[in-house]
Design a protein around this motif. Sequence first.
Motif, PDB file in Angstrom:
ATOM      1  N   GLY A  97      27.634  46.725  31.482  1.00  0.00           N
ATOM      2  CA  GLY A  97      27.447  45.365  31.964  1.00  0.00           C
ATOM      3  C   GLY A  97      28.575  44.882  32.848  1.00  0.00           C
ATOM      4  N   ASP A  98      29.747  45.518  32.769  1.00  0.00           N
ATOM      5  CA  ASP A  98      30.879  45.152  33.622  1.00  0.00           C
ATOM      6  C   ASP A  98      30.676  45.734  35.013  1.00  0.00           C
ATOM      7  OD1 ASP A  98      32.002  43.985  31.380  1.00  0.00           O
ATOM      8  OD2 ASP A  98      33.243  45.733  30.905  1.00  0.00           O
ATOM      9  N   LEU A  99      31.214  45.035  36.016  1.00  0.00           N
ATOM     10  CA  LEU A  99      31.043  45.450  37.404  1.00  0.00           C
ATOM     11  C   LEU A  99      32.365  45.388  38.146  1.00  0.00           C
ATOM     12  CD1 LEU A  99      27.892  43.253  38.223  1.00  0.00           C
ATOM     13  CD2 LEU A  99      27.888  45.617  37.413  1.00  0.00           C
ATOM     14  N   LEU A 100      32.533  46.264  39.121  1.00  0.00           N
ATOM     15  CA  LEU A 100      33.623  46.128  40.072  1.00  0.00           C
ATOM     16  C   LEU A 100      33.259  45.036  41.069  1.00  0.00           C
ATOM     17  CD1 LEU A 100      34.318  49.908  40.464  1.00  0.00           C
ATOM     18  CD2 LEU A 100      35.962  48.234  39.597  1.00  0.00           C
ATOM     19  N   TYR A 101      34.255  44.279  41.496  1.00  0.00           N
ATOM     20  CA  TYR A 101      34.007  43.050  42.245  1.00  0.00           C
ATOM     21  C   TYR A 101      33.244  43.286  43.548  1.00  0.00           C
ATOM     22  CZ  TYR A 101      35.048  38.720  44.782  1.00  0.00           C
ATOM     23  OH  TYR A 101      34.954  37.560  45.510  1.00  0.00           O
ATOM     24  N   LYS A 102      33.687  44.274  44.342  1.00  0.00           N
ATOM     25  CA  LYS A 102      33.041  44.577  45.616  1.00  0.00           C
ATOM     26  C   LYS A 102      33.054  46.087  45.853  1.00  0.00           C
ATOM     27  CE  LYS A 102      33.957  40.236  48.099  1.00  0.00           C
ATOM     28  NZ  LYS A 102      34.609  39.623  49.281  1.00  0.00           N
ATOM     29  N   PRO A 103      32.189  46.593  46.748  1.00  0.00           N
ATOM     30  CA  PRO A 103      32.161  48.049  47.002  1.00  0.00           C
ATOM     31  C   PRO A 103      33.468  48.612  47.549  1.00  0.00           C
ATOM     32  CG  PRO A 103      30.148  47.008  47.787  1.00  0.00           C
ATOM     33  CD  PRO A 103      31.075  45.891  47.413  1.00  0.00           C
ATOM     34  N   ASN A 104      34.324  47.755  48.102  1.00  0.00           N
ATOM     35  CA  ASN A 104      35.577  48.263  48.673  1.00  0.00           C
ATOM     36  C   ASN A 104      36.775  48.094  47.736  1.00  0.00           C
ATOM     37  OD1 ASN A 104      35.934  45.495  48.762  1.00  0.00           O
ATOM     38  ND2 ASN A 104      36.852  45.493  50.819  1.00  0.00           N
ATOM     39  N   ILE A 105      36.528  47.671  46.496  1.00  0.00           N
ATOM     40  CA  ILE A 105      37.655  47.278  45.638  1.00  0.00           C
ATOM     41  C   ILE A 105      38.552  48.457  45.275  1.00  0.00           C
ATOM     42  CG2 ILE A 105      36.535  47.477  43.374  1.00  0.00           C
ATOM     43  CD1 ILE A 105      38.810  44.620  44.604  1.00  0.00           C
ATOM     44  N   LEU A 106      37.972  49.629  45.008  1.00  0.00           N
ATOM     45  CA  LEU A 106      38.808  50.777  44.662  1.00  0.00           C
ATOM     46  C   LEU A 106      39.625  51.243  45.864  1.00  0.00           C
ATOM     47  CD1 LEU A 106      36.485  52.889  42.324  1.00  0.00           C
ATOM     48  CD2 LEU A 106      38.248  51.229  41.700  1.00  0.00           C
ATOM     49  N   ARG A 107      39.025  51.173  47.045  1.00  0.00           N
ATOM     50  CA  ARG A 107      39.774  51.517  48.251  1.00  0.00           C
ATOM     51  C   ARG A 107      40.961  50.566  48.429  1.00  0.00           C
ATOM     52  NH1 ARG A 107      38.393  54.406  52.494  1.00  0.00           N
ATOM     53  NH2 ARG A 107      36.171  54.350  51.977  1.00  0.00           N
ATOM     54  N   LYS A 108      40.704  49.289  48.162  1.00  0.00           N
ATOM     55  CA  LYS A 108      41.746  48.273  48.305  1.00  0.00           C
ATOM     56  C   LYS A 108      42.894  48.529  47.342  1.00  0.00           C
ATOM     57  CE  LYS A 108      42.022  43.222  48.805  1.00  0.00           C
ATOM     58  NZ  LYS A 108      41.241  41.955  48.709  1.00  0.00           N
ATOM     59  N   VAL A 109      42.567  48.979  46.134  1.00  0.00           N
ATOM     60  CA  VAL A 109      43.607  49.243  45.128  1.00  0.00           C
ATOM     61  C   VAL A 109      44.382  50.509  45.452  1.00  0.00           C
ATOM     62  CG1 VAL A 109      44.048  49.795  42.701  1.00  0.00           C
ATOM     63  CG2 VAL A 109      42.373  48.027  43.294  1.00  0.00           C
ATOM     64  N   PHE A 110      43.683  51.574  45.837  1.00  0.00           N
ATOM     65  CA  PHE A 110      44.315  52.884  45.926  1.00  0.00           C
ATOM     66  C   PHE A 110      44.586  53.356  47.352  1.00  0.00           C
ATOM     67  CE2 PHE A 110      42.376  52.967  41.673  1.00  0.00           C
ATOM     68  CZ  PHE A 110      43.520  53.266  40.931  1.00  0.00           C
ATOM     69  N   GLU A 111      44.477  52.436  48.328  1.00  0.00           N
ATOM     70  CA  GLU A 111      44.841  52.827  49.682  1.00  0.00           C
ATOM     71  C   GLU A 111      46.363  52.984  49.813  1.00  0.00           C
ATOM     72  OE1 GLU A 111      43.343  49.851  52.279  1.00  0.00           O
ATOM     73  OE2 GLU A 111      44.615  48.241  51.480  1.00  0.00           O
ATOM     74  N   ILE A 112      47.083  52.474  48.826  1.00  0.00           N
ATOM     75  CA  ILE A 112      48.527  52.690  48.769  1.00  0.00           C
ATOM     76  C   ILE A 112      48.853  53.323  47.412  1.00  0.00           C
ATOM     77  CG2 ILE A 112      49.078  50.779  50.312  1.00  0.00           C
ATOM     78  CD1 ILE A 112      49.805  49.139  47.821  1.00  0.00           C
ATOM     79  N   SER A 113      49.976  54.005  47.338  1.00  0.00           N
ATOM     80  CA  SER A 113      50.388  54.611  46.072  1.00  0.00           C
ATOM     81  C   SER A 113      51.085  53.567  45.207  1.00  0.00           C
ATOM     82  CB  SER A 113      51.316  55.801  46.321  1.00  0.00           C
ATOM     83  OG  SER A 113      52.480  55.381  47.014  1.00  0.00           O
ATOM     84  N   HIS A 114      51.065  53.811  43.899  1.00  0.00           N
ATOM     85  CA  HIS A 114      51.656  52.863  42.958  1.00  0.00           C
ATOM     86  C   HIS A 114      52.590  53.610  42.018  1.00  0.00           C
ATOM     87  CE1 HIS A 114      48.829  49.637  44.095  1.00  0.00           C
ATOM     88  NE2 HIS A 114      47.917  50.595  44.152  1.00  0.00           N
ATOM     89  N   SER A 115      53.711  52.976  41.729  1.00  0.00           N
ATOM     90  CA  SER A 115      54.676  53.576  40.812  1.00  0.00           C
ATOM     91  C   SER A 115      54.705  52.883  39.455  1.00  0.00           C
ATOM     92  CB  SER A 115      56.082  53.548  41.425  1.00  0.00           C
ATOM     93  OG  SER A 115      56.478  52.210  41.716  1.00  0.00           O
ATOM     94  N   ALA A 116      53.974  51.780  39.320  1.00  0.00           N
ATOM     95  CA  ALA A 116      53.958  51.028  38.066  1.00  0.00           C
ATOM     96  C   ALA A 116      53.191  51.791  36.989  1.00  0.00           C
ATOM     97  CB  ALA A 116      53.347  49.651  38.276  1.00  0.00           C
ATOM     98  N   ASP A 117      53.339  51.349  35.754  1.00  0.00           N
ATOM     99  CA  ASP A 117      52.586  51.929  34.642  1.00  0.00           C
ATOM    100  C   ASP A 117      51.205  51.297  34.512  1.00  0.00           C
ATOM    101  OD1 ASP A 117      54.716  53.644  33.547  1.00  0.00           O
ATOM    102  OD2 ASP A 117      55.706  51.753  33.066  1.00  0.00           O
ATOM    103  N   ILE A 118      51.116  50.014  34.857  1.00  0.00           N
ATOM    104  CA  ILE A 118      49.867  49.254  34.709  1.00  0.00           C
ATOM    105  C   ILE A 118      49.670  48.370  35.928  1.00  0.00           C
ATOM    106  CG2 ILE A 118      48.665  47.497  33.332  1.00  0.00           C
ATOM    107  CD1 ILE A 118      50.344  48.507  30.904  1.00  0.00           C
ATOM    108  N   LEU A 119      48.483  48.405  36.492  1.00  0.00           N
ATOM    109  CA  LEU A 119      48.088  47.499  37.570  1.00  0.00           C
ATOM    110  C   LEU A 119      47.063  46.531  37.006  1.00  0.00           C
ATOM    111  CD1 LEU A 119      47.329  50.238  40.277  1.00  0.00           C
ATOM    112  CD2 LEU A 119      49.546  49.173  39.815  1.00  0.00           C
ATOM    113  N   TYR A 120      47.165  45.261  37.359  1.00  0.00           N
ATOM    114  CA  TYR A 120      46.195  44.295  36.840  1.00  0.00           C
ATOM    115  C   TYR A 120      45.892  43.234  37.903  1.00  0.00           C
ATOM    116  CZ  TYR A 120      50.183  41.146  36.174  1.00  0.00           C
ATOM    117  OH  TYR A 120      51.288  40.356  36.381  1.00  0.00           O
TER     118      TYR A 120
END
Length: 262
Positions: A97-120
């Motif tokens: 029942g949960d949804l990702l906000y938009k079709p580009n949301i994962l691209r928006k998150v992972f188009e850059i690298s992250h060094s944190a332990d948790i992204l929110y």
Amino acid sequence: MSTPVLSIITVCFNACNELQNTVKNVLAQEWTNFEYLVIDGASTDDTVSFLEQSTTLFAEKEIPFHFISEKDHGIYDAMNKGIRIASGDWLLFLNAGDLLYKPNILRKVFEISHSADILYGDTICVYQGQQKKYSALPLKNLIYEMAFCHQSAFISKQLLSKYPYDTTFKVCADHYFFLQMYLQKKSFDYLPFPVSIYEIAGFSDKNKLLSHQEKHRMQKQLGVFHFSPIWFFRELNFYFKYFIKILFGQNFINLVRKKRLH
């Protein structure tokens, strides 16, 4: 095949209709460097048949897809199963029942690298057709409440493998995990946009009193339970709302929530 950057994990039980919406939403993502895992608790509806049919759809998009259907010991036991079999560097729990906000949301998150332990990030909450954006709260609020929805959080696989969900909690194991990580000074990075769409009708929403009791146990275990004016006000606020629900029923609560979401 290379290791995926992300593992999206859905746990479910007898929620085939809701699961169909989530699967359709996941398949619509433009960025596909992820695997999709479904941990089903031996559903007796059409869930397994639907998942078998979905295999072809994921293969067509070259998205690794796996599911298991077997009895478990609750939501967090199922989530821990997902953690163990996931191969991505990051984990996202997107339940039926949960949804990702938009079709580009994962691209928006992972188009850059992250060094944190948790992204929110932020969350679009839905209640009886009404939608409202809920921005993530300051992390210090984790002592009292969830500062963000777990559907809008990407967690390091390495971190969750070391600190799996405590299954002695039936409602608040995710809250316990995030508070524990905050107190251990693990690194959190805020994503300033909505990540997911979440309907306010989940397990914790239906078990308010148990959730409240588990929060007290969590605070005591982690050494942050203190009597204070803030604590007293929050207790009054919770039990006022709880007894209003008992006195006037769920229909009254529904009316109040719908007005708040306008």
